[in-house]
Design an enzyme around this catalytic site. Sequence first.
Site, PDB file in Angstrom:
ATOM      1  N   CYS A   3       0.862  -1.190   0.000  1.00 25.70           N
ATOM      2  CA  CYS A   3       0.000   0.000   0.000  1.00 25.70           C
ATOM      3  C   CYS A   3       0.894   1.233   0.000  1.00 25.70           C
ATOM      4  CB  CYS A   3      -0.979  -0.032   1.173  1.00 25.70           C
ATOM      5  SG  CYS A   3      -0.219  -0.058   2.813  1.00 25.70           S
ATOM      6  N   ARG A   9      -3.366  -0.757   5.443  1.00 28.00           N
ATOM      7  CA  ARG A   9      -3.924  -1.839   4.628  1.00 28.00           C
ATOM      8  C   ARG A   9      -2.994  -3.036   4.468  1.00 28.00           C
ATOM      9  NH1 ARG A   9      -5.257   2.111  -0.241  1.00 28.00           N
ATOM     10  NH2 ARG A   9      -3.402   3.042   0.708  1.00 28.00           N
ATOM     11  N   ASP A 117      -8.222   3.736   1.114  1.00 20.60           N
ATOM     12  CA  ASP A 117      -7.275   4.145   2.150  1.00 20.60           C
ATOM     13  C   ASP A 117      -8.063   4.579   3.390  1.00 20.60           C
ATOM     14  OD1 ASP A 117      -5.449   5.401   3.746  1.00 20.60           O
ATOM     15  OD2 ASP A 117      -4.635   6.698   2.169  1.00 20.60           O
TER      16      ASP A 117
END
Length: 147
Positions: A3, A9, A117
């Site tokens: 990420c 994440r 996100d």
Amino acid sequence: MVCLGNICRSPLAEGILKSKLPKDKFYIDSAGTSNYHIGDLPDNRSIKIAKEFDIDITNQRGRQFSTNDFDKFDIIYAMDNSNFKNIIRLARNSEDEQKVKLIMNEIYKNQNFDVPDPYTGGIEGFKNVFMMLDEACDIIAKKLLPI
Ligand code: 4NP
């Protein structure tokens, strides 16, 4: 698992996939395309959500994706389109490029959806990310398990 920051994440994706595959057969790691959180623990909200599902991610520390990751890994999962592009920019050849996949395409083939996100939002966003990644990692683990 890649990420932007490697604190929200991708640490979840790493922890979830590790929980579904045998440790002695698969080397699973995560990284960020940015250098914002090198050496940092995962975000507290990722730690909390993972813990609710009995997954401990507190051994993880942020690191930045680098070109030699193309030599270390067979498959590189990007969490979203922006990071996908950033990883592809580091590829040296088409063999490197072919290793990079969008993780949500494991569920929704060729749809190119992002794992959103969750950094600036609340805990609900992290729960949503966990559920999305759990479903994707189930599919990935089932595909890889006969190895
Ligand atoms: P991640 O989330 O890419 O899922 O780890 C983010 C973490 C930190 C930042 C952005 C996204 N940041 O700008 O510091």
